[in-house]
Motif scaffolding. Structure first.
Motif, PDB file in Angstrom:
ATOM      1  N   MET A   1      44.118  24.402  41.565  1.00 51.55           N
ATOM      2  CA  MET A   1      43.891  25.727  42.125  1.00 51.55           C
ATOM      3  C   MET A   1      43.400  26.652  41.015  1.00 51.55           C
ATOM      4  SD  MET A   1      46.666  28.176  43.958  1.00 51.55           S
ATOM      5  CE  MET A   1      46.401  28.334  45.680  1.00 51.55           C
ATOM      6  N   LYS A   2      42.344  27.406  41.325  1.00 53.41           N
ATOM      7  CA  LYS A   2      41.775  28.323  40.339  1.00 53.41           C
ATOM      8  C   LYS A   2      42.715  29.501  40.086  1.00 53.41           C
ATOM      9  CE  LYS A   2      36.879  28.479  40.142  1.00 53.41           C
ATOM     10  NZ  LYS A   2      35.667  29.142  40.553  1.00 53.41           N
ATOM     11  N   PRO A   3      42.776  29.957  38.841  1.00 47.31           N
ATOM     12  CA  PRO A   3      43.607  31.137  38.560  1.00 47.31           C
ATOM     13  C   PRO A   3      42.957  32.395  39.144  1.00 47.31           C
ATOM     14  CG  PRO A   3      42.407  30.470  36.590  1.00 47.31           C
ATOM     15  CD  PRO A   3      42.135  29.429  37.646  1.00 47.31           C
ATOM     16  N   THR A   4      43.784  33.378  39.452  1.00 46.81           N
ATOM     17  CA  THR A   4      43.254  34.658  39.895  1.00 46.81           C
ATOM     18  C   THR A   4      42.526  35.306  38.717  1.00 46.81           C
ATOM     19  OG1 THR A   4      45.195  35.932  39.230  1.00 46.81           O
ATOM     20  CG2 THR A   4      45.207  34.979  41.470  1.00 46.81           C
ATOM     21  N   PRO A   5      41.665  36.295  38.968  1.00 42.28           N
ATOM     22  CA  PRO A   5      41.001  36.977  37.845  1.00 42.28           C
ATOM     23  C   PRO A   5      41.992  37.515  36.815  1.00 42.28           C
ATOM     24  CG  PRO A   5      39.941  37.582  39.894  1.00 42.28           C
ATOM     25  CD  PRO A   5      41.168  36.767  40.254  1.00 42.28           C
ATOM     26  N   LYS A   6      43.114  38.061  37.275  1.00 43.84           N
ATOM     27  CA  LYS A   6      44.125  38.587  36.352  1.00 43.84           C
ATOM     28  C   LYS A   6      44.737  37.469  35.512  1.00 43.84           C
ATOM     29  CE  LYS A   6      47.939  40.867  37.865  1.00 43.84           C
ATOM     30  NZ  LYS A   6      48.717  41.982  38.415  1.00 43.84           N
ATOM     31  N   GLN A   7      45.050  36.345  36.143  1.00 39.76           N
ATOM     32  CA  GLN A   7      45.603  35.196  35.420  1.00 39.76           C
ATOM     33  C   GLN A   7      44.584  34.656  34.416  1.00 39.76           C
ATOM     34  OE1 GLN A   7      46.407  32.808  38.863  1.00 39.76           O
ATOM     35  NE2 GLN A   7      48.602  33.246  38.852  1.00 39.76           N
ATOM     36  N   ALA A   8      43.315  34.604  34.841  1.00 39.74           N
ATOM     37  CA  ALA A   8      42.259  34.103  33.954  1.00 39.74           C
ATOM     38  C   ALA A   8      42.146  34.965  32.702  1.00 39.74           C
ATOM     39  CB  ALA A   8      40.922  34.061  34.698  1.00 39.74           C
ATOM     40  N   LEU A   9      42.260  36.272  32.856  1.00 39.91           N
ATOM     41  CA  LEU A   9      42.217  37.162  31.692  1.00 39.91           C
ATOM     42  C   LEU A   9      43.395  36.881  30.762  1.00 39.91           C
ATOM     43  CD1 LEU A   9      41.247  40.806  32.731  1.00 39.91           C
ATOM     44  CD2 LEU A   9      39.972  39.181  31.342  1.00 39.91           C
ATOM     45  N   ARG A  10      44.564  36.794  31.335  1.00 41.11           N
ATOM     46  CA  ARG A  10      45.760  36.537  30.518  1.00 41.11           C
ATOM     47  C   ARG A  10      45.632  35.220  29.763  1.00 41.11           C
ATOM     48  NH1 ARG A  10      49.512  39.013  34.823  1.00 41.11           N
ATOM     49  NH2 ARG A  10      49.890  41.051  33.933  1.00 41.11           N
ATOM     50  N   GLU A  11      45.077  34.186  30.428  1.00 42.86           N
ATOM     51  CA  GLU A  11      44.927  32.873  29.798  1.00 42.86           C
ATOM     52  C   GLU A  11      43.974  32.921  28.598  1.00 42.86           C
ATOM     53  OE1 GLU A  11      43.824  30.127  32.884  1.00 42.86           O
ATOM     54  OE2 GLU A  11      45.781  30.302  33.860  1.00 42.86           O
ATOM     55  N   THR A  12      43.033  33.857  28.609  1.00 42.06           N
ATOM     56  CA  THR A  12      42.095  33.973  27.482  1.00 42.06           C
ATOM     57  C   THR A  12      42.625  34.926  26.418  1.00 42.06           C
ATOM     58  OG1 THR A  12      40.829  35.750  28.549  1.00 42.06           O
ATOM     59  CG2 THR A  12      40.075  33.485  28.917  1.00 42.06           C
ATOM     60  N   GLY A  13      43.811  35.475  26.638  1.00 37.90           N
ATOM     61  CA  GLY A  13      44.415  36.357  25.649  1.00 37.90           C
ATOM     62  C   GLY A  13      43.997  37.806  25.769  1.00 37.90           C
ATOM     63  N   VAL A  14      43.323  38.161  26.836  1.00 37.89           N
ATOM     64  CA  VAL A  14      42.897  39.547  27.043  1.00 37.89           C
ATOM     65  C   VAL A  14      44.023  40.298  27.746  1.00 37.89           C
ATOM     66  CG1 VAL A  14      41.237  41.055  28.213  1.00 37.89           C
ATOM     67  CG2 VAL A  14      40.462  38.928  27.149  1.00 37.89           C
TER      68      VAL A  14
END
Length: 135
Positions: free
Chosen positions: A1-14
């Motif tokens: 399952m793809k991460p939400t945009p918010k989760q994706a940001l957190r995963e990149t350290g933003v």
């Protein structure tokens, strides 16, 4: 399952700031492809401290991190959408600026076939058709 945009940001350290969260909410809920000014107008209903300059800076970060896709228009303008939607292409009406999303398996198959004939495998692609309505 793809991460939400918010989760994706957190995963990149933003860091997910209040302003970024407001902008992501507006983009995620958008049924159209708003420009920066329209995103600013909508996001200010969530966070009235949000400036247009912050919207532009945030859009740059979101685009760089692959959370948002920027549709660069021929007139120099840009429209935005979240990147976590299923693959689709766009028809952009040059007279009205209206953007229509579409998907065609025929086109997808033809692109794969052409790439394979040239010795390639498609990793990613985008197609934007700039059109005028027939009169």
């Amino acid at each position: 399952m793809k991460p939400t945009p918010k989760q994706a940001l957190r995963e990149t350290g933003v860091r997910v700031t209040r302003q970024r969260e407001a902008l992501l909410k507006v983009l995620t809920e958008a049924s159209d492809h708003p420009d920066a000014a329209e995103l600013h107008r909508r996001a200010r209903t969530i966070d009235d401290s949000l400036s247009l300059a912050t919207v532009y800076r945030t859009l740059s970060v979101l685009e760089r991190e692959g959370v948002v896709l920027r549709l660069a228009l021929e007139n120099g303008g840009a429209r935005y959408e979240v990147a976590d939607t299923p693959h689709h292409d766009h028809i952009i009406d040059l007279d009205t600026g209206e953007i229509t999303e579409f998907r065609s398996e025929k086109i997808e198959d033809l692109q794969r076939q052409i790439a394979a004939e040239l010795g390639y495998e498609i990793v990613h692609h985008r197609m934007e058709l700039y059109c005028r309505k027939r009169t």
